[in-house]
Scaffold this motif. Structure first.
Motif, PDB file in Angstrom:
ATOM      1  N   LYS A   8      47.299   6.780 -30.521  1.00 13.36           N
ATOM      2  CA  LYS A   8      46.896   7.791 -30.993  1.00 13.36           C
ATOM      3  C   LYS A   8      46.677   8.131 -32.412  1.00 13.36           C
ATOM      4  O   LYS A   8      45.948   8.857 -32.887  1.00 13.36           O
ATOM      5  CB  LYS A   8      47.499   9.143 -30.352  1.00 13.36           C
ATOM      6  CG  LYS A   8      48.781   9.240 -30.895  1.00 13.36           C
ATOM      7  CD  LYS A   8      49.620  10.603 -30.366  1.00 13.36           C
ATOM      8  CE  LYS A   8      50.953  10.874 -31.028  1.00 13.36           C
ATOM      9  NZ  LYS A   8      51.608  11.952 -30.490  1.00 13.36           N
ATOM     10  N   ASN A   9      47.484   7.427 -33.256  1.00 13.34           N
ATOM     11  CA  ASN A   9      47.626   7.324 -34.564  1.00 13.34           C
ATOM     12  C   ASN A   9      46.733   6.583 -35.319  1.00 13.34           C
ATOM     13  O   ASN A   9      46.549   6.366 -36.713  1.00 13.34           O
ATOM     14  CB  ASN A   9      49.100   7.376 -35.097  1.00 13.34           C
ATOM     15  CG  ASN A   9      49.761   8.536 -34.811  1.00 13.34           C
ATOM     16  OD1 ASN A   9      49.341   9.748 -34.598  1.00 13.34           O
ATOM     17  ND2 ASN A   9      51.009   8.135 -34.082  1.00 13.34           N
ATOM     18  N   GLY A  10      46.041   5.632 -34.649  1.00 14.23           N
ATOM     19  CA  GLY A  10      45.418   4.400 -35.184  1.00 14.23           C
ATOM     20  C   GLY A  10      43.933   4.956 -35.389  1.00 14.23           C
ATOM     21  O   GLY A  10      43.465   6.086 -35.144  1.00 14.23           O
ATOM     22  N   GLY A  30      51.782   7.703 -28.881  1.00 14.83           N
ATOM     23  CA  GLY A  30      51.707   6.824 -30.068  1.00 14.83           C
ATOM     24  C   GLY A  30      53.029   6.014 -29.829  1.00 14.83           C
ATOM     25  O   GLY A  30      53.665   5.831 -28.697  1.00 14.83           O
ATOM     26  N   ARG A  31      53.710   4.967 -30.896  1.00 15.67           N
ATOM     27  CA  ARG A  31      54.604   4.451 -30.821  1.00 15.67           C
ATOM     28  C   ARG A  31      55.889   5.025 -30.299  1.00 15.67           C
ATOM     29  O   ARG A  31      56.860   4.696 -29.595  1.00 15.67           O
ATOM     30  CB  ARG A  31      54.974   3.883 -32.124  1.00 15.67           C
ATOM     31  CG  ARG A  31      55.886   2.669 -32.304  1.00 15.67           C
ATOM     32  CD  ARG A  31      56.070   2.464 -33.851  1.00 15.67           C
ATOM     33  NE  ARG A  31      54.872   1.713 -34.324  1.00 15.67           N
ATOM     34  CZ  ARG A  31      54.598   0.598 -34.551  1.00 15.67           C
ATOM     35  NH1 ARG A  31      55.381  -0.269 -34.086  1.00 15.67           N
ATOM     36  NH2 ARG A  31      53.589   0.283 -35.193  1.00 15.67           N
ATOM     37  N   GLY A  58      45.656   1.350 -28.729  1.00 14.15           N
ATOM     38  CA  GLY A  58      46.799   0.759 -29.524  1.00 14.15           C
ATOM     39  C   GLY A  58      46.671  -0.742 -29.687  1.00 14.15           C
ATOM     40  O   GLY A  58      46.350  -1.430 -28.727  1.00 14.15           O
ATOM     41  N   ALA A  59      47.160  -1.455 -30.620  1.00 11.80           N
ATOM     42  CA  ALA A  59      47.223  -2.864 -30.769  1.00 11.80           C
ATOM     43  C   ALA A  59      48.047  -3.079 -31.888  1.00 11.80           C
ATOM     44  O   ALA A  59      48.406  -2.449 -32.756  1.00 11.80           O
ATOM     45  CB  ALA A  59      45.887  -3.456 -30.862  1.00 11.80           C
ATOM     46  N   TYR A  60      48.538  -4.404 -32.156  1.00  8.57           N
ATOM     47  CA  TYR A  60      48.932  -4.833 -33.298  1.00  8.57           C
ATOM     48  C   TYR A  60      47.786  -5.697 -33.960  1.00  8.57           C
ATOM     49  O   TYR A  60      47.595  -6.566 -33.533  1.00  8.57           O
ATOM     50  CB  TYR A  60      49.972  -6.182 -32.914  1.00  8.57           C
ATOM     51  CG  TYR A  60      50.736  -6.629 -34.019  1.00  8.57           C
ATOM     52  CD1 TYR A  60      52.094  -6.332 -34.224  1.00  8.57           C
ATOM     53  CD2 TYR A  60      50.184  -7.541 -35.171  1.00  8.57           C
ATOM     54  CE1 TYR A  60      52.888  -6.976 -35.440  1.00  8.57           C
ATOM     55  CE2 TYR A  60      51.076  -7.996 -36.411  1.00  8.57           C
ATOM     56  CZ  TYR A  60      52.343  -7.855 -36.253  1.00  8.57           C
ATOM     57  OH  TYR A  60      53.021  -8.341 -37.500  1.00  8.57           O
ATOM     58  N   GLY A 156      44.037   5.417 -43.326  1.00  4.34           N
ATOM     59  CA  GLY A 156      44.902   4.256 -42.895  1.00  4.34           C
ATOM     60  C   GLY A 156      44.643   3.081 -43.616  1.00  4.34           C
ATOM     61  O   GLY A 156      44.130   3.007 -44.813  1.00  4.34           O
ATOM     62  N   GLU A 157      44.658   1.949 -43.090  1.00  5.85           N
ATOM     63  CA  GLU A 157      44.711   0.673 -43.793  1.00  5.85           C
ATOM     64  C   GLU A 157      43.249  -0.216 -43.858  1.00  5.85           C
ATOM     65  O   GLU A 157      43.414  -1.391 -44.220  1.00  5.85           O
ATOM     66  CB  GLU A 157      45.766  -0.343 -43.227  1.00  5.85           C
ATOM     67  CG  GLU A 157      47.174  -0.100 -43.123  1.00  5.85           C
ATOM     68  CD  GLU A 157      47.811  -0.219 -44.610  1.00  5.85           C
ATOM     69  OE1 GLU A 157      47.816  -1.279 -45.185  1.00  5.85           O
ATOM     70  OE2 GLU A 157      48.403   1.072 -45.240  1.00  5.85           O
TER      71      GLU A 157
END
Ligand SMILES: NC(=O)c1ccc[n+]([C@@H]2O[C@H](COP(=O)([O-])OP(=O)(O)OC[C@H]3O[C@@H](n4cnc5c(N)ncnc54)[C@H](OP(=O)(O)O)[C@@H]3O)[C@@H](O)[C@H]2O)c1
Length: 296
Positions: A8-10, A30-31, A58-60, A156-157
């Motif tokens: 949810k935070n991505g 989320g995590r 979610g994912a890495y 984000g990134e």
């Protein structure tokens, strides 16, 4: 309908969390609520929530870090989707999952990749994501795997965020111009996902999962068009700081070595998504303009 959302935070998860409530009750995790590296916690949460639809955003996603963090990347990208698919199968739920253009080796040189082309990832990230896709396909669960690429957001990134930050700090930027793909705004992905859900609901006969069972599979889902990272950076700067642009230098991948090998070419044909769902994402330049002018 009850929808269980991960990530949810991505970038994509955050956009989905805003627009999914039109379909029912969203249990967004989320995590902290569900650690995707913990299979027993995943099973426990799915069993508690009893969703009709599971959306795994979610994912890495740290592509370079994954090269030296293989175990965690595999747990989150390879094993968690398998557990979610097993639980979805047991509970007759539909699983929507996201995959990556880095599933392909990038050696295609005459046309965009089709879903029928063989994946052959170069990186740990790509390999672990492909393990997740294949586990879902094998599970027998009803599923839609939306394979996307070059995802960005203002938060984000993402590449967009990095360029906007560097533009304020540097007079000159050196950006790779020999990797070709399609920048895709996270909101375009969330909106296309909702259109697909609407499309399924219109055709719904029995459960959501049964409606999808004969069209389960991988679907490419990117914006239209193509560019390279230098072209993407150029457009970001022209749109966001036309009067104060840093100098932009084109460099080769060899001049900017990274731990993970990325595909030289990863443009994805979206024709299957259009044919089966009637969905087409905007051109990447159009989506970028919308993203940069968005104030939410
Ligand atoms: N980003 C891209 O360029 C790109 C390209 C192609 C495909 N995709 C795919 O598109 C999907 C969405 O990507 P995105 O760009 O939205 O990714 P993102 O912004 O990196 O978000 C991923 C989310 O997953 C969460 N997460 C990571 N490890 C977790 C764990 N152990 N337990 C629970 N949550 C965990 C992260 O939580 P934290 O916020 O706590 O870290 C983050 O919120 C993914 O399947 C990705 O592989 C992305």
């Amino acid at each position: 309908m009850r929808i269980l959302l991960t990530g949810k935070n991505g970038q994509v998860g955050n956009e989905l969390n805003k627009i999914l409530p039109q379909f029912g009750e969203v249990i967004a995790t989320g995590r902290n609520e569900m650690n995707l590296a913990d299979p027993s916690q995943i099973r426990r949460v799915v069993q508690q929530v009893k969703p009709e639809l599971i959306i795994n955003a979610g994912a890495y996603t740290a592509v370079d870090k994954a090269e030296s963090d293989q175990e965690l990347a595999k747990a989150v990208n390879g094993i968690a989707p398998k557990i979610l698919a097993e639980e979805a199968k047991n509970k007759d739920a539909l699983l929507i999952h996201y995959s990556t253009d880095y599933s392909y080796n990038g050696e295609m040189n005459h046309r965009p990749y089709l879903e029928s082309d063989s994946p052959a990832p170069n990186s740990v990230y790509g390999k672990t994501k492909l393990e997740g896709d294949q586990a879902i396909e094998k599970s027998g669960a009803s599923h839609l795997i939306f394979r996307t690429g070059w995802v960005y957001s203002k938060r984000g990134e993402s590449f967009l965020h990095t360029i906007l930050t560097l533009a304020k700090e540097k007079k000159e930027l050196r950006i790779v111009n020999d990797q070709t793909g399609t920048p895709t705004w996270c909101r375009s992905i969330a909106e296309a996902t909702c259109k697909a859900i609407n499309n399924i609901l219109e055709k719904r006969e029995d459960s959501l999962s049964k409606t999808v069972s004969n069209i389960s599979g991988v679907y490419h889902m990117t914006c239209q068009g193509e560019t390279n990272w230098h072209g993407f950076a150029q457009m970001i700067l022209e749109l966001s700081c036309p009067d104060n642009m840093p100098k932009l230098l084109a460099i080769s991948t060899k001049e900017y070595p990274t731990p993970a090998i990325r595909p030289t070419y990863s443009v994805l044909s979206n024709s299957k998504l259009k044919k089966n769902f009637g969905i087409q994402l905007p051109h990447w330049e159009h989506a970028l303009k919308q993203c940069l002018s968005d104030i939410s």
